[in-house]
Design a protein around this motif. Structure first.
Motif: not given
Length: 159
Positions: A100-101, A144-145, A150-151, A114-115
């Motif tokens: 998302k980021d 993934s967070f 990125y967390e 990836c998918d």
């Protein structure tokens, strides 16, 4: 046991032809000998074959659906090439970022898949669009967070 009509038909045909040959098909003369010899009828019986019933539609059957190829760990450019090799239109591919980021750049040919949706091996009708999720580095596919790379970008993580 009831006789099979398909096997009975050749036997009946031979019998009818034999009777037709015995009826004295030649022209008769006064001395009761035929002026022309009757034609010899040679018959052969072929084995009965089963044929599928004809359908009302004469349109050819539609080709079977393609199957979704396995694209995981390939680059977007390789995926487009794979689609072309399998006679699938590369225009059916839609790219999206895995996280998302992350903003997907205009030129993402070297990003990794990836998918994918639909999943590999699933039927791929001609009207289906294929969505692939991309990451710049293949190692980022498993990071993934809550959907973020990125967390610190994950709003649910307490800092």
């Amino acid at each position: 046991m009831v006789p099979n009509p398909r096997r009975l038909a050749p036997s009946v045909l031979v019998g009818v032809l034999a009777l037709a040959g015995c009826s004295g098909g030649g022209t008769q003369t006064g001395d009761a000998t035929p002026a022309t010899a009757p034609a010899t009828v040679a018959t052969t019986t072929a084995p009965a074959t089963t044929t599928a019933p004809a359908t009302a539609s004469t349109a050819p059957a539609p080709p079977p659906d393609a199957v979704m190829p396995a694209l995981h760990s390939r680059t977007y450019e390789q995926a487009r090439t794979d689609f072309s090799r399998q006679d699938l239109s590369p225009a059916r591919l839609t790219a999206a970022a895995q996280h998302k980021d992350v903003t997907l750049p205009r030129d993402h040919d070297d990003w990794y898949i990836c998918d994918s949706s639909p999943r590999p091996g699933a039927p791929l009708p001609a009207t289906t669009t294929v969505t692939v999720r991309l990451a710049q580095d293949f190692s980022d596919c498993t990071t993934s967070f809550n959907g973020y790379l990125y967390e610190e970008n994950d709003p649910s993580s307490a800092s």
